[in-house]
Design an enzyme around this catalytic site. Structure first.
Site, PDB file in Angstrom:
ATOM      1  N   GLU B  60       0.811  -1.223   0.000  1.00  0.00           N
ATOM      2  CA  GLU B  60       0.000   0.000   0.000  1.00  0.00           C
ATOM      3  C   GLU B  60       0.842   1.269   0.000  1.00  0.00           C
ATOM      4  O   GLU B  60       0.603   2.197  -0.772  1.00  0.00           O
ATOM      5  CB  GLU B  60      -0.957   0.006   1.201  1.00  0.00           C
ATOM      6  CG  GLU B  60      -2.107  -0.999   1.101  1.00  0.00           C
ATOM      7  CD  GLU B  60      -1.702  -2.429   1.396  1.00  0.00           C
ATOM      8  OE1 GLU B  60      -0.578  -2.651   1.902  1.00  0.00           O
ATOM      9  OE2 GLU B  60      -2.513  -3.340   1.127  1.00  0.00           O
ATOM     10  N   HIS B 129     -11.499  -5.234   9.354  1.00  0.00           N
ATOM     11  CA  HIS B 129     -11.958  -5.031   7.980  1.00  0.00           C
ATOM     12  C   HIS B 129     -13.278  -4.264   7.889  1.00  0.00           C
ATOM     13  O   HIS B 129     -13.998  -4.389   6.900  1.00  0.00           O
ATOM     14  CB  HIS B 129     -12.139  -6.385   7.279  1.00  0.00           C
ATOM     15  CG  HIS B 129     -10.870  -6.936   6.716  1.00  0.00           C
ATOM     16  ND1 HIS B 129      -9.730  -7.073   7.453  1.00  0.00           N
ATOM     17  CD2 HIS B 129     -10.560  -7.369   5.468  1.00  0.00           C
ATOM     18  CE1 HIS B 129      -8.773  -7.593   6.695  1.00  0.00           C
ATOM     19  NE2 HIS B 129      -9.250  -7.774   5.487  1.00  0.00           N
TER      20      HIS B 129
END
Lengths: 336, 325
Positions: B60, B129
């Site tokens: 990322e 999440h």
């Protein structure tokens, strides 16, 4: 103190034209004096914040950056004054930035760790360790996707190699075959922790593991730095992807101005000073009749004058107006 | 106008922008061969090729940093991070590089990059999440933060994002991807940033939301009208930065009551900012304290009933509204 020159090369004919050698000599001496002056002005309260001096490492910036063309880009860590100056940024404006003044490279918004001048291809100093490595990969991607062919020289310290972004960036650079030179200035310490205590392997091995050419060179030898970086530039320019250089160097001053230096002995500094980059080049040139005592004094005098000029410029530069506080938070269409 | 799902509207926006501007390219985790984790980029690799639709490693920070560099080099990248949860791994690049360069360079540099990510809970993915971090990104000057609630806005706002000269954090609620709506076909259809949308007019209370919570607000408004004869106005913020507070204030001055709805936590959240601004600018018009309906102050649990209890619901909104009368 006995000197053992760091500059190698075949005896006899100089490796580079005399003017270029003298330019290297002048520029390294200028950066050294500029940094000493900045340190002095810091202790006098003229410069605030963090100040990381580059003294000792001058051969890296000068040797590597002069292997580039004007269109190429430099992106560096926060010990960045030397890189900016070697890339052609007006040192008067660098000093004004250290002073936080309106005529500084960022008008006083960046300070010592953030020297940018896009007109010279100086893409900045980055103060978050390793953050600029992925950015360099992106610049390389733009260069190849737009077919512009510029090379990005990405300079960072040995402290970077423990960061995840180091590995992400190296991997991406090979996958995308971007024209980026990763140039590690290994000055043996990530702040105060010695490099030997913070890495389980050798730096070039890490780069080699990602399948790019990787060399370790003497970062005190400006000619070797120049020679090896030229090879790297050719490699990148011909579309072969990234290249990795580890330059072994040493910083004479603390990590920043507030470093008490409890982690190393004075002897160690003296040991490295015996292989001083500037003295080494001066001896190399002296042996070849390219600079004598008198000429060296002239160079030193010029350096002194030029650094004083930077200080005078910074002192005379106005403070940025408070009314500019909200300028450039975001860029709106039509802004420039 | 064509009826389509939000994911299709987003894809249309990407396709049109790739066609319009050769500087635009996409990169991200599984956006190519896989077609995107939420199928937004499906088919674009085949249409535009691997140079402009790049699959990346799971890295990322690396890919956001590369996006920043590409933008500095004159391209117009869109980086997809799969979900907002993973954007935490790239937080430094977004916050310390993308958001800061224009200011720190005194205007020399700017970072025209779109960062897309999916957000929100409700899918039983547990605490790591299920984040709603829109407000976190809205905290930083230098960024723009966009949170569409419907297909037409999603297309118009995403196309607008590519035309922005700054980094736009574009956050899509996972519950909205399948949401259907009419979408303009005009390739020049844009939705301006900083223009809230009044989705339902009302006179008794203003319900302010963004992204997924807008739909709960609309359902709550319908319940309030049917069951309690309360007329609720629903304001969709669309963008958190820039923030259209004028529309909110105007509405509150009309209804004299405000309820803020968001999936994020109440403590230190964006709703607190909205509430403070309403009180600063419309205190004398308020007939009741501003109310906030948010997630409960716990990490998101996996169990379906526990998760449902943790998230705000339309019943919670109705209750908060009725408590004001």
């Amino acid at each position: 103190m006995t000197l053992e020159t760091a500059v190698t090369g075949a005896p006899g004919e100089p490796e580079l034209p005399a003017e270029q050698l003298e330019r290297f000599l002048y520029e390294m001496a200028f950066i050294r004096r500029f940094e000493e002056k900045a340190g002095e002005m810091y202790t006098r309260g003229k410069i605030r914040g963090f100040l990381h001096l580059y003294t000792g490492q001058e051969a890296c910036a000068v040797g590597a950056i002069h292997a580039l063309e004007e269109r190429d880009k430099v992106i560096a860590h926060y010990r960045d004054h030397g890189h900016a100056i070697a890339k052609g940024v007006d040192p008067k404006r660098v000093m004004a930035e250290l002073y936080g003044r309106a005529d500084g490279t960022s008008g006083g918004r960046g300070g010592s760790m953030h020297i940018y001048d896009t007109s010279k291809g100086m893409m900045g100093g980055y103060a978050i360790v390793t953050a600029h490595l992925p950015v360099a990969v992106g610049l390389g991607l733009a260069s190849s996707m737009k077919g512009e062919g510029f090379v990005t020289l990405c300079i960072f310290g040995d402290g970077s190699v423990g960061e995840g972004e180091f590995h992400e960036a190296l991997n991406l650079s090979v996958l995308w075959k971007v024209p980026v030179i990763f140039f590690c200035e290994n000055n043996l310490y990530g702040m105060g922790v010695s490099f030997a205590e913070s890495l389980s392997t050798e730096i070039p091995k890490l780069a080699a593991a990602y399948n790019m050419p990787a060399v370790s060179i003497d970062g005190m030898d400006v000619l070797e730095v120049h020679r090896e970086t030229k090879k790297a530039v050719e490699h990148c320019r011909s579309g072969k992807g990234p290249y990795f250089i580890e330059a072994m160097t040493y910083r004479y001053r603390g990590h920043s101005m507030s470093d008490p230096e409890l982690y190393r002995l004075k002897d160690e500094i003296e040991e490295y000073r015996r292989r001083d980059a500037i003295e080494s080049l001066r001896l190399y040139m002296q042996e070849r009749g390219l600079v004598d005592e008198q000429r060296w004094r002239q160079i030193e005098e010029r350096v002194e004058r030029d650094v004083e000029e930077c200080v005078a410029f910074a002192e005379a530069s106005p403070q940025p107006g408070i009314e500019t506080l909200f300028e450039h938070v975001t860029k709106e269409s039509g802004d420039d | 106008m064509t009826e389509m799902r939000m994911r299709d509207a987003l894809r249309e926006a990407l396709r049109e922008e790739l066609k319009r501007d050769s500087r635009v390219f996409l990169m991200g985790e599984d956006i190519g061969a896989y077609g995107g984790s939420y199928a937004v980029t499906k088919g674009l690799l085949e249409e535009f090729g691997p140079e402009r639709v790049r699959d990346t490693p799971i890295a990322e920070s690396g890919i956001i940093g590369a996006g920043i560099g590409a933008a500095l080099g004159g391209l117009r990248p869109m980086v997809e991070l799969m979900t907002i949860n993973f954007s935490l791994l790239a937080l430094d690049q977004i916050v310390n590089t993308a958001a800061k360069l224009h200011y720190m360079t005194n205007g020399q540099m700017n970072v025209p990059m779109v960062v897309r990510m999916a957000s929100g809970g409700g899918s039983q993915l547990a605490a790591t999440h299920s984040h709603s971090l829109e407000g976190l990104y809205a905290h930083f000057p230098g960024l723009k933060v966009v949170c569409p609630s419907n297909p037409a806005d999603a297309k118009g706002l995403l196309k607008r994002a590519f035309r922005d000269d700054n980094t736009v954090v574009f956050i899509e609620h996972t519950a909205n991807y399948g949401f259907r709506g009419e979408v303009p076909d005009d390739p020049d259809y844009l939705v301006e940033f900083g223009k809230a949308n009044i989705l339902r007019e009302g006179s008794d209370v203003t319900i302010v939301g963004y992204s997924g919570s807008v739909h709960q607000a609309l359902r709550a408004a319908a319940m309030l009208e049917e069951q309690d004869e309360v007329s609720a106005e629903v304001v969709d913020l669309r963008t958190l930065r820039p923030l259209d507070m004028d529309t909110v204030i105007k509405s509150v001055k009309k209804t004299n009551r405000a309820v803020i709805v968001e999936d994020a936590w109440k403590f230190g959240g964006f709703g607190g900012e909205l509430s403070a601004q309403i009180m600063e600018r419309a205190f004398d018009w308020l007939d009741a304290p501003v109310a906030r309906v948010c997630s409960k102050d716990v990490p998101m649990p996996y169990n379906r009933d526990l998760e449902f209890a943790a998230l705000p619901s339309e019943e919670d909104i109705v209750e908060a509204v009725l408590a004001m009368f």
